[in-house]
Design a protein around this motif. Structure first.
Motif, short mmCIF file in Angstrom:
data_model
loop_
_atom_site.label_atom_id
_atom_site.label_comp_id
_atom_site.label_asym_id
_atom_site.label_seq_id
_atom_site.Cartn_x
_atom_site.Cartn_y
_atom_site.Cartn_z
N UNK A 1 0.78 -1.19 0.00
CA UNK A 1 0.00 0.00 0.00
C UNK A 1 0.83 1.27 0.00
N UNK A 2 2.15 1.14 -0.13
CA UNK A 2 3.03 2.32 -0.14
C UNK A 2 3.19 2.79 -1.59
N UNK A 3 3.07 4.10 -1.83
CA UNK A 3 3.26 4.61 -3.20
C UNK A 3 4.65 4.25 -3.74
N UNK A 4 4.72 3.94 -5.04
CA UNK A 4 5.98 3.50 -5.63
C UNK A 4 7.08 4.56 -5.52
N UNK A 5 6.72 5.84 -5.61
CA UNK A 5 7.74 6.89 -5.47
C UNK A 5 8.36 6.86 -4.08
N UNK B 1 8.51 4.19 -2.06
CA UNK B 1 9.32 2.98 -1.96
C UNK B 1 10.65 3.18 -2.69
N UNK B 2 10.59 3.76 -3.88
CA UNK B 2 11.80 3.98 -4.67
C UNK B 2 12.78 4.87 -3.92
N UNK B 3 12.27 5.88 -3.28
CA UNK B 3 13.12 6.78 -2.51
C UNK B 3 13.77 6.05 -1.34
N UNK B 4 12.99 5.21 -0.66
CA UNK B 4 13.51 4.47 0.49
C UNK B 4 14.59 3.47 0.08
N UNK B 5 14.42 2.87 -1.10
CA UNK B 5 15.37 1.87 -1.58
C UNK B 5 16.56 2.52 -2.28
N UNK B 6 16.33 3.71 -2.82
CA UNK B 6 17.42 4.41 -3.50
C UNK B 6 17.53 4.09 -4.97
N UNK B 7 16.40 3.78 -5.60
CA UNK B 7 16.38 3.53 -7.04
C UNK B 7 15.33 4.43 -7.68
N UNK C 1 11.96 5.47 -9.63
CA UNK C 1 10.62 4.88 -9.55
C UNK C 1 10.35 3.93 -10.72
N UNK C 2 10.81 4.30 -11.94
CA UNK C 2 10.56 3.42 -13.09
C UNK C 2 11.26 2.07 -12.92
#
Length: 72
Positions: free
Chosen positions: A1-5, A7-13, A15-16
């Motif tokens: 349920x977390x927005x992909x942007x 998640x991407x920020x948290x992982x460091x990659x 969004x695409x």
């Protein structure tokens, strides 16, 4: 349920890239993914402790993950 942007920020990659990873991961059973991660950790430990060289470790890792996927 977390927005992909987020998640991407948290992982460091980007969004695409995260969206591509999510789509690819969706094709595997979670048990297979968990097992693959465990095998990655074991392979890294084998290399770092000198029990196996890096190339052989990766080759065995790849074969064991493919073997498990074909069995399930």
């Amino acid at each position: 349920g977390v927005p992909s942007k987020e998640m991407a920020s948290a992982v460091g990659v980007p969004a695409f890239a995260l969206n591509k990873y999510i789509a690819q991961a969706g094709k595997f059973k979670s048990s297979v993914l968990r097992s693959a991660v465990t095998k990655c950790v074991e392979a890294e430990e084998a290399v770092k402790t000198g029990r196996m060289n890096d190339v052989m470790s990766v080759e065995i890792l790849i074969m064991s993950v493919f073997e498990e996927e074909s069995v399930e």
